[in-house]
Design a protein around this motif. Structure first.
Motif, PDB file in Angstrom:
ATOM      1  N   LYS A  92       0.684 -20.267   6.317  1.00  0.00           N
ATOM      2  CA  LYS A  92       1.869 -19.726   5.638  1.00  0.00           C
ATOM      3  C   LYS A  92       1.477 -18.901   4.417  1.00  0.00           C
ATOM      4  CE  LYS A  92       5.173 -23.300   7.027  1.00  0.00           C
ATOM      5  NZ  LYS A  92       6.100 -24.368   6.546  1.00  0.00           N
ATOM      6  N   PHE A  93       0.455 -19.349   3.698  1.00  0.00           N
ATOM      7  CA  PHE A  93      -0.007 -18.604   2.529  1.00  0.00           C
ATOM      8  C   PHE A  93      -0.611 -17.262   2.950  1.00  0.00           C
ATOM      9  CE2 PHE A  93      -3.401 -17.449  -0.440  1.00  0.00           C
ATOM     10  CZ  PHE A  93      -2.685 -17.400  -1.640  1.00  0.00           C
ATOM     11  N   LEU A  94      -1.375 -17.249   4.035  1.00  0.00           N
ATOM     12  CA  LEU A  94      -1.962 -16.001   4.516  1.00  0.00           C
ATOM     13  C   LEU A  94      -0.875 -15.022   4.943  1.00  0.00           C
ATOM     14  CD1 LEU A  94      -4.928 -17.451   6.606  1.00  0.00           C
ATOM     15  CD2 LEU A  94      -5.045 -16.389   4.348  1.00  0.00           C
ATOM     16  N   LYS A  95       0.199 -15.525   5.509  1.00  0.00           N
ATOM     17  CA  LYS A  95       1.308 -14.648   5.879  1.00  0.00           C
ATOM     18  C   LYS A  95       1.953 -14.039   4.641  1.00  0.00           C
ATOM     19  CE  LYS A  95       2.473 -17.212  10.092  1.00  0.00           C
ATOM     20  NZ  LYS A  95       3.488 -18.063  10.783  1.00  0.00           N
ATOM     21  N   ARG A  96       2.149 -14.848   3.615  1.00  0.00           N
ATOM     22  CA  ARG A  96       2.778 -14.338   2.388  1.00  0.00           C
ATOM     23  C   ARG A  96       1.891 -13.322   1.681  1.00  0.00           C
ATOM     24  NH1 ARG A  96       4.340 -19.875   1.516  1.00  0.00           N
ATOM     25  NH2 ARG A  96       2.610 -20.095   0.029  1.00  0.00           N
ATOM     26  N   MET A  97       0.580 -13.406   1.880  1.00  0.00           N
ATOM     27  CA  MET A  97      -0.344 -12.508   1.191  1.00  0.00           C
ATOM     28  C   MET A  97      -0.564 -11.198   1.944  1.00  0.00           C
ATOM     29  SD  MET A  97      -1.198 -13.729  -1.666  1.00  0.00           S
ATOM     30  CE  MET A  97      -2.539 -12.601  -2.015  1.00  0.00           C
ATOM     31  N   ALA A  98       0.079 -10.991   3.087  1.00  0.00           N
ATOM     32  CA  ALA A  98      -0.185  -9.807   3.906  1.00  0.00           C
ATOM     33  C   ALA A  98       0.153  -8.510   3.168  1.00  0.00           C
ATOM     34  CB  ALA A  98       0.589  -9.903   5.222  1.00  0.00           C
ATOM     35  N   TRP A  99       1.385  -8.413   2.649  1.00  0.00           N
ATOM     36  CA  TRP A  99       1.782  -7.197   1.933  1.00  0.00           C
ATOM     37  C   TRP A  99       1.000  -7.009   0.636  1.00  0.00           C
ATOM     38  CZ3 TRP A  99       4.388  -2.988   3.308  1.00  0.00           C
ATOM     39  CH2 TRP A  99       5.234  -3.043   4.416  1.00  0.00           C
ATOM     40  N   PRO A 100       0.877  -8.023  -0.234  1.00  0.00           N
ATOM     41  CA  PRO A 100       0.073  -7.826  -1.457  1.00  0.00           C
ATOM     42  C   PRO A 100      -1.374  -7.450  -1.157  1.00  0.00           C
ATOM     43  CG  PRO A 100       1.405  -9.807  -1.658  1.00  0.00           C
ATOM     44  CD  PRO A 100       1.535  -9.344  -0.243  1.00  0.00           C
ATOM     45  N   ALA A 101      -1.954  -8.027  -0.109  1.00  0.00           N
ATOM     46  CA  ALA A 101      -3.347  -7.703   0.230  1.00  0.00           C
ATOM     47  C   ALA A 101      -3.485  -6.242   0.624  1.00  0.00           C
ATOM     48  CB  ALA A 101      -3.832  -8.607   1.357  1.00  0.00           C
ATOM     49  N   LEU A 102      -2.529  -5.724   1.409  1.00  0.00           N
ATOM     50  CA  LEU A 102      -2.608  -4.322   1.822  1.00  0.00           C
ATOM     51  C   LEU A 102      -2.429  -3.394   0.627  1.00  0.00           C
ATOM     52  CD1 LEU A 102      -2.872  -2.346   4.198  1.00  0.00           C
ATOM     53  CD2 LEU A 102      -0.374  -2.304   4.307  1.00  0.00           C
ATOM     54  N   PHE A 103      -1.440  -3.671  -0.223  1.00  0.00           N
ATOM     55  CA  PHE A 103      -1.228  -2.838  -1.406  1.00  0.00           C
ATOM     56  C   PHE A 103      -2.465  -2.859  -2.303  1.00  0.00           C
ATOM     57  CE2 PHE A 103       3.564  -3.408  -0.911  1.00  0.00           C
ATOM     58  CZ  PHE A 103       3.724  -2.113  -0.430  1.00  0.00           C
ATOM     59  N   GLY A 104      -3.035  -4.047  -2.516  1.00  0.00           N
ATOM     60  CA  GLY A 104      -4.209  -4.163  -3.372  1.00  0.00           C
ATOM     61  C   GLY A 104      -5.411  -3.432  -2.796  1.00  0.00           C
ATOM     62  N   ALA A 105      -5.619  -3.546  -1.472  1.00  0.00           N
ATOM     63  CA  ALA A 105      -6.765  -2.885  -0.842  1.00  0.00           C
ATOM     64  C   ALA A 105      -6.631  -1.365  -0.883  1.00  0.00           C
ATOM     65  CB  ALA A 105      -6.906  -3.371   0.601  1.00  0.00           C
ATOM     66  N   VAL A 106      -5.421  -0.853  -0.640  1.00  0.00           N
ATOM     67  CA  VAL A 106      -5.217   0.598  -0.699  1.00  0.00           C
ATOM     68  C   VAL A 106      -5.404   1.108  -2.125  1.00  0.00           C
ATOM     69  CG1 VAL A 106      -3.507   2.440  -0.420  1.00  0.00           C
ATOM     70  CG2 VAL A 106      -3.724   0.672   1.335  1.00  0.00           C
ATOM     71  N   ALA A 107      -4.875   0.358  -3.104  1.00  0.00           N
ATOM     72  CA  ALA A 107      -5.051   0.761  -4.507  1.00  0.00           C
ATOM     73  C   ALA A 107      -6.524   0.772  -4.890  1.00  0.00           C
ATOM     74  CB  ALA A 107      -4.267  -0.179  -5.417  1.00  0.00           C
ATOM     75  N   LEU A 108      -7.279  -0.220  -4.410  1.00  0.00           N
ATOM     76  CA  LEU A 108      -8.715  -0.260  -4.693  1.00  0.00           C
ATOM     77  C   LEU A 108      -9.428   0.907  -4.013  1.00  0.00           C
ATOM     78  CD1 LEU A 108     -10.667  -2.163  -6.228  1.00  0.00           C
ATOM     79  CD2 LEU A 108     -11.122  -3.297  -4.052  1.00  0.00           C
ATOM     80  N   GLN A 109      -8.995   1.248  -2.802  1.00  0.00           N
ATOM     81  CA  GLN A 109      -9.615   2.365  -2.088  1.00  0.00           C
ATOM     82  C   GLN A 109      -9.350   3.686  -2.800  1.00  0.00           C
ATOM     83  OE1 GLN A 109     -11.710   2.587   0.376  1.00  0.00           O
ATOM     84  NE2 GLN A 109     -11.600   4.819   0.590  1.00  0.00           N
ATOM     85  N   LEU A 110      -8.194   3.834  -3.411  1.00  0.00           N
ATOM     86  CA  LEU A 110      -7.861   5.079  -4.109  1.00  0.00           C
ATOM     87  C   LEU A 110      -8.722   5.290  -5.344  1.00  0.00           C
ATOM     88  CD1 LEU A 110      -3.958   5.073  -3.834  1.00  0.00           C
ATOM     89  CD2 LEU A 110      -5.580   6.510  -2.574  1.00  0.00           C
ATOM     90  N   LEU A 111      -9.378   4.240  -5.830  1.00  0.00           N
ATOM     91  CA  LEU A 111     -10.253   4.378  -6.996  1.00  0.00           C
ATOM     92  C   LEU A 111     -11.476   5.237  -6.697  1.00  0.00           C
ATOM     93  CD1 LEU A 111     -10.238   0.765  -8.536  1.00  0.00           C
ATOM     94  CD2 LEU A 111      -9.014   2.795  -9.342  1.00  0.00           C
ATOM     95  N   VAL A 112     -11.795   5.437  -5.414  1.00  0.00           N
ATOM     96  CA  VAL A 112     -12.959   6.272  -5.092  1.00  0.00           C
ATOM     97  C   VAL A 112     -12.714   7.725  -5.480  1.00  0.00           C
ATOM     98  CG1 VAL A 112     -13.588   4.737  -3.197  1.00  0.00           C
ATOM     99  CG2 VAL A 112     -12.242   6.773  -2.712  1.00  0.00           C
ATOM    100  N   PHE A 113     -11.455   8.100  -5.667  1.00  0.00           N
ATOM    101  CA  PHE A 113     -11.130   9.477  -6.049  1.00  0.00           C
ATOM    102  C   PHE A 113     -10.997   9.638  -7.561  1.00  0.00           C
ATOM    103  CE2 PHE A 113      -9.205   8.626  -1.841  1.00  0.00           C
ATOM    104  CZ  PHE A 113     -10.006   9.467  -1.086  1.00  0.00           C
ATOM    105  N   THR A 114     -11.311   8.582  -8.301  1.00  0.00           N
ATOM    106  CA  THR A 114     -11.285   8.613  -9.761  1.00  0.00           C
ATOM    107  C   THR A 114     -12.730   8.760 -10.265  1.00  0.00           C
ATOM    108  OG1 THR A 114     -11.533   6.206 -10.028  1.00  0.00           O
ATOM    109  CG2 THR A 114      -9.291   7.065  -9.678  1.00  0.00           C
ATOM    110  N   PRO A 115     -12.921   8.855 -11.585  1.00  0.00           N
ATOM    111  CA  PRO A 115     -14.309   8.914 -12.107  1.00  0.00           C
ATOM    112  C   PRO A 115     -15.161   7.711 -11.732  1.00  0.00           C
ATOM    113  CG  PRO A 115     -12.769   9.663 -13.774  1.00  0.00           C
ATOM    114  CD  PRO A 115     -11.936   9.153 -12.638  1.00  0.00           C
ATOM    115  N   LEU A 116     -14.544   6.604 -11.281  1.00  0.00           N
ATOM    116  CA  LEU A 116     -15.326   5.452 -10.842  1.00  0.00           C
ATOM    117  C   LEU A 116     -15.978   5.681  -9.479  1.00  0.00           C
ATOM    118  CD1 LEU A 116     -12.922   2.521 -11.811  1.00  0.00           C
ATOM    119  CD2 LEU A 116     -14.992   3.237 -13.018  1.00  0.00           C
ATOM    120  N   GLY A 117     -15.503   6.690  -8.741  1.00  0.00           N
ATOM    121  CA  GLY A 117     -16.001   6.922  -7.393  1.00  0.00           C
ATOM    122  C   GLY A 117     -17.430   7.428  -7.368  1.00  0.00           C
TER     123      GLY A 117
END
Length: 412
Positions: A92-117
């Motif tokens: 049940k916890f893994l189900k609840r974390m599905a949307w936050p996990a996707l948002f967090g992973a996409v936000a982390l992936q977008l950091l490659v286009f910043t000076p951190l990339g």
């Protein structure tokens, strides 16, 4: 006058303690043991091979010969306990974390286009934080599998119509994959497409609806490949033509030479010749070539056998579960790990063009190892929900029976 005899207080307390311990140490399924053992063995095998493959280059550059293995070991020490911690999480916890996990992973992936990339080899798919380089797209693989499984679970009764299958899975999935393609990492994008298709397949979508996203995925990959002359030249290069030795086929040719020189028994652990500056990415994408060179055909068979047992354990989880979320998420994770292993080994033996896909558990790369161990933790959490076979069941204390007449009575 008679009186029913009661067990001493210490006996009842000991019984309660045994019941409590029995609940805490419930036997796990054979699938749990199979996935755990293969994941740990592959990780340990990978640490040994990373040490062997990177020590030569480290010595030549004046560094500690164990530096590469130590960095990989740090992520292994973090990842293995994290795998067992995730295995204790309720579904049940893994189900609840599905949307936050996707948002967090996409936000982390977008950091490659910043000076951190960080850009490496034409791909911009890494970020640098506190001296460590991370590859966010590895976490995106796990997040995408969980998210697609959760969305399809909510639509489980409506998967017979195309718009219920495609929306929002295909648009959101394409957006997430597009953040990886923006960094020109075609190999990782292909793995993400495999995860998306694997989730759709194991969700039970009708074949006529499943074919459409397959065609769309193939067309998207081909369109991206055709958009660059340099990329198409590397993909279509035939490495049996030695005229391309110094250009597009240098890495592939040396990978095949390494595999061929190992023979059946190999040159011996640590005795590779290709790792001395001949084979680029010897500890990363081409570590299977070092396995073949140093440990021969026998070492390659051991690696393939471990991946086979891992696949069997994961597919048993998919087959035995009654939960659609577990079936779809486990299917996506299995397609990711096994499919990526097939792509990596296919590149090493010359079946596929070089695409920069690491070998799960074994290739050097802390983020990749951490993400795969986390995914194994999710599979183990799913395996805990399976019924334990009768031979593995723990004997449970039988309920106390009421004393029969004439037993347990004291004559007064």
């Amino acid at each position: 006058m008679t009186q029913v005899a009661r067990p001493p207080r210490s006996e009842s307390g000991g019984l309660a303690a045994r019941v409590s311990l029995g609940r805490r140490f419930v036997p796990v399924s054979s699938e749990f043991l199979m996935i755990t053992s293969t994941a740990l063995l592959l990780t340990l095998f990978g640490l040994v091979m990373v040490l062997s493959a990177t020590s030569a280059g480290a010595i030549e550059s004046g560094q500690n010969p164990m530096s590469g293995a130590l960095r990989q070991g740090i992520f292994a020490v973090l990842g293995v306990p994290l795998m067992f911690l995730i295995s204790r999480l309720p579904v049940k916890f893994l189900k609840r974390m599905a949307w936050p996990a996707l948002f967090g992973a996409v936000a982390l992936q977008l950091l490659v286009f910043t000076p951190l990339g960080i850009e490496d080899g034409g791909n911009r798919n890494w970020i640098s934080i506190a001296g460590f380089s991370l590859q966010p797209s590895e976490f995106l693989k796990l997040a995408l599998a969980l998210w697609v499984a959760y969305v399809l679970l909510r639509k489980h009764a409506m998967l017979g119509t195309w718009h219920q299958v495609f929306i929002p899975v295909v648009p959101v999935g394409a957006l997430a994959i597009g953040t990886v393609l923006g960094g020109k990492d075609l190999g990782t994008a292909m793995v993400l497409v495999l995860i998306l298709l694997g989730c759709l397949f194991f969700s039970g979508v009708k074949l006529r609806l499943f074919i459409i996203p397959v065609i769309l995925g193939v067309v998207a990959v081909l369109a991206y490949a055709l958009s660059s002359d340099d990329r198409m030249r590397r993909i279509t290069a035939t490495c049996d033509d030695m005229s391309l030795y110094y250009t597009d086929c240098y890495q592939s040719i040396h990978g095949i030479w390494g595999m061929a020189s190992g023979g059946i028994f190999g040159l011996g652990l640590g005795n590779s010749q290709e790792k001395y500056g001949w084979l680029p990415a010897a500890g990363n994408d081409f570590i299977f070539a070092i396995v073949g060179e140093e440990l021969g055909l026998i070492g390659c068979i051991v690696v393939l056998a471990l991946f086979t047992f891992f696949t069997i354990g994961a597919f048993h989880v998919i087959r035995k579960t009654d939960d659609p979320f577990i079936r779809v998420a486990a299917g996506g994770i299995t397609v990711w790990i096994v499919g990526q292993a097939v792509l990596n080994i296919g590149v090493v033996i010359g079946l596929f063009p070089v695409m920069g896909v690491p070998l799960p558990f074994m290739s050097q790369g802390g983020t990749a190892l951490l993400a795969v161990l986390m995914a194994c933790g999710v599979l183990l959490a799913f395996a805990r929900t399976l019924p334990v076979e009768s031979g593995q069941r723990e004997s449970r204390p039988s309920a106390r029976r009421a004393p029969s007449a004439g037993r347990g009575r004291v004559a007064q």
